[in-house]
Design a protein around this motif. Structure first.
Motif, PDB file in Angstrom:
ATOM      1  N   ARG A 150       0.838  -1.203   0.000  1.00 31.73           N
ATOM      2  CA  ARG A 150       0.000   0.000   0.000  1.00 31.73           C
ATOM      3  C   ARG A 150       0.872   1.254   0.000  1.00 31.73           C
ATOM      4  N   PRO A 151       0.280   2.422  -0.215  1.00 30.94           N
ATOM      5  CA  PRO A 151       1.056   3.673  -0.248  1.00 30.94           C
ATOM      6  C   PRO A 151       1.761   4.032   1.049  1.00 30.94           C
ATOM      7  N   ASP A 152       1.450   3.320   2.142  1.00 32.85           N
ATOM      8  CA  ASP A 152       2.223   3.549   3.369  1.00 32.85           C
ATOM      9  C   ASP A 152       3.549   2.796   3.340  1.00 32.85           C
ATOM     10  N   ARG A 267       2.104   3.772  -5.194  1.00 32.60           N
ATOM     11  CA  ARG A 267       1.427   4.911  -5.825  1.00 32.60           C
ATOM     12  C   ARG A 267       1.476   4.797  -7.351  1.00 32.60           C
ATOM     13  N   ARG A 268       2.600   4.380  -7.879  1.00 34.55           N
ATOM     14  CA  ARG A 268       2.718   4.250  -9.331  1.00 34.55           C
ATOM     15  C   ARG A 268       1.854   3.090  -9.838  1.00 34.55           C
ATOM     16  N   ALA A 269       1.757   2.003  -9.065  1.00 33.78           N
ATOM     17  CA  ALA A 269       0.901   0.887  -9.460  1.00 33.78           C
ATOM     18  C   ALA A 269      -0.558   1.315  -9.564  1.00 33.78           C
ATOM     19  N   GLY A 300      -3.276  -0.486  -4.133  1.00 34.90           N
ATOM     20  CA  GLY A 300      -1.826  -0.579  -4.078  1.00 34.90           C
ATOM     21  C   GLY A 300      -1.311  -1.509  -5.145  1.00 34.90           C
ATOM     22  N   LEU A 301      -0.073  -1.968  -4.983  1.00 33.30           N
ATOM     23  CA  LEU A 301       0.514  -2.975  -5.863  1.00 33.30           C
ATOM     24  C   LEU A 301       0.088  -4.341  -5.343  1.00 33.30           C
ATOM     25  N   ILE A 302      -0.612  -5.105  -6.172  1.00 38.67           N
ATOM     26  CA  ILE A 302      -1.253  -6.338  -5.717  1.00 38.67           C
ATOM     27  C   ILE A 302      -0.673  -7.533  -6.457  1.00 38.67           C
TER      28      ILE A 302
END
Length: 475
Positions: A150-152, A267-269, A300-302
């Motif tokens: 996730r973005p965190d 964030r980019r994902a 997020g990136l999954i």
């Protein structure tokens, strides 16, 4: 086998487990389900396995005595090795460090010294020593892993299994962090509620959780590694193989500054979408996991992946338990003086939890051997032993203060983490070790049934008729 009015199947498992205990040149196993006017019921753990182990082990002791072979040695001679086989089809095991577990147990318990105590008498108490070797199935495959960065910047491991107090919910998540070379304090485990979007998982039974979900999360971690490398190549140039992942960053090999952290990757994902954000779902995962990915899309990136690793055979764990007891020949009471257990369960995931699982299962098996039983009204089939005071499991005062434990800790080569399950194999080991130790204190005489209650032991010691017939049970 009597399991009430609706049949029984544990006897089939018992026949298979018998071949995992020892490797007979010839074997015939026959069982029958007996229908009785009693409520349906089944084993709490290790169905068929714990029962057959408690039957076989006293016979192995008897053979050792008649052949004048050490009881530990006869087990090592006949135990399966890496070329061992299982069941009527004689399929292979994925690994079998059984003799190593027996050697380790003998050393831990001090078998050479303890066996000299066999039959020694101090007042009314006679010492007995015994051991039990117990195998049981220890893993399944083909489940899914699901990860989100996730973005965190943290890695979220979604687990379909629950928390039974055995730490498996956390332990089986660690392979994903290991593949990504990520500190454990940067990992969050998501579990316990399907509304949180959880992957297709095992039920928590059959001692399969450790094997199944270390594999599934390793597969998901590998998939996440590939996505991070592909994302970095797309955004920063070069090819995916140019990039490495460690410490919460994806970066060019040899230049950690040329890359991005996990938060930026998430964030980019989200901005790119498609397979990076979960808006495109892999066809290879189960429908349950596909729905979970769809529910998380855009967060997020999954990465989601199915465990497609090969197995190479049947997954089994073995536990060897050694016991020293004192039998009071005036009261029939048995006191456990010393316990030591060892296991071949592959790679050790969590040493304290493994010791707790092993000792807890051993204690449960001792309860089966010592006093737990079903008793029914012979006419109406109503159970009498349905409370703790009529079928009491062992308490902490019934076992030694410091039971000892060790693991062979050799990885199973057919699973990426090397770990196998541990839940059920200790049960039969504890039950058999107790039964064999009591028989040893009685000069090698086996009553050949459980539980070994004080009245049954006294009747045998005093030469009185046994209070049950050969095929009578629940009395």
């Amino acid at each position: 086998q009597d399991s009430g009015a609706f049949g029984a199947t544990d006897l089939f498992t018992a026949g298979t487990v018998a071949t995992a205990s020892y490797q007979p040149e010839n074997m015939r196993f026959r069982g029958a389900a007996i229908l009785t006017n009693t409520p349906p019921r089944s084993a709490q753990r290790a169905p068929g396995g714990a029962q057959i182990v408690a039957m076989l082990e006293p016979l192995v002791d008897k053979a050792a005595r008649e052949l004048e072979i050490d009881r530990l040695e006869i087990r090592k001679i006949n135990a399966p090795g890496h070329d061992g086989w299982l069941g009527a089809q004689q399929g292979p095991f994925t690994s079998a460090y059984v003799r190593e577990a027996l050697d380790l147990g003998g050393e831990l318990f001090g078998w050479e010294e303890k066996r000299q105590l066999s039959g020694q008498r101090n007042g009314t108490k006679v010492t007995g020593v015994g051991m039990g070797l117990s195998p049981f199935t220890a893993g399944s495959a083909g489940r899914d892993g699901l990860l989100v960065i996730r973005p965190d910047g943290k890695l979220y491991v979604h687990q379909g299994i629950g928390n039974l107090g055995t730490h498996s919910i956390a332990d089986t998540a660690r392979p994903a962090a290991d593949v990504l070379d990520l500190s454990w304090d940067q990992v969050v485990i998501v579990w316990g509620d399907t509304s949180k979007h959880l992957p297709y998982s095992t039920v928590q039974a059959g001692s399969q959780t450790t094997h199944a979900h270390t594999r599934a999360n390793h597969a998901a971690g590998t998939a996440m590694l590939g996505l991070l490398q592909e994302l970095a190549a797309r955004e920063l140039g070069g090819s995916p193989t140019d990039y490495r992942v460690a410490d919460g960053r994806v970066f060019r090999a040899g230049n950690r500054a040329a890359g991005m952290d996990f938060a930026e990757a998430a964030r980019r994902a989200i901005a790119i979408g498609g397979k990076f954000s979960g808006h495109e779902v892999p066809d290879s995962i189960r429908p349950e996991t596909q729905a979970a990915v769809a529910g998380l899309a855009g967060e997020g990136l999954i990465a989601a992946a199915q465990d497609n690793y090969s197995r190479g055979g049947s997954v089994y764990t073995w536990v060897a338990t050694f016991a020293q007891i004192e039998l009071d020949v005036e009261t029939g009471e048995v006191e456990i003086i010393d316990l030591a257990s060892t296991t071949d369960c592959g790679t050790v995931m969590h040493p304290r939890s493994l010791a707790a699982q092993t000792n807890g299962g051993v204690f449960q098996g001792i309860g089966m051997a010592k006093g737990q039983r079903w008793v029914f009204d012979p006419k109406w089939g109503i159970p009498f032993t349905k409370r703790f005071y009529t079928a009491r499991p062992p308490g902490i005062l019934d076992v030694p203060l410091s039971p000892r434990f060790a693991a062979v800790n050799e990885p199973d080569p057919h699973t990426p983490v090397g770990a196998k399950g541990i839940g059920e194999p200790p049960v039969g080991a504890g039950e058999a070790a107790y039964v064999c130790a009591v028989a040893d204190a009685m000069g090698g005489l086996c009553l050949c049934r459980t539980p070994l209650t004080a009245d049954m032991i006294l009747a045998e010691l005093e030469g009185r008729p046994r209070p049950y017939g050969l095929l009578e049970t629940h009395v």
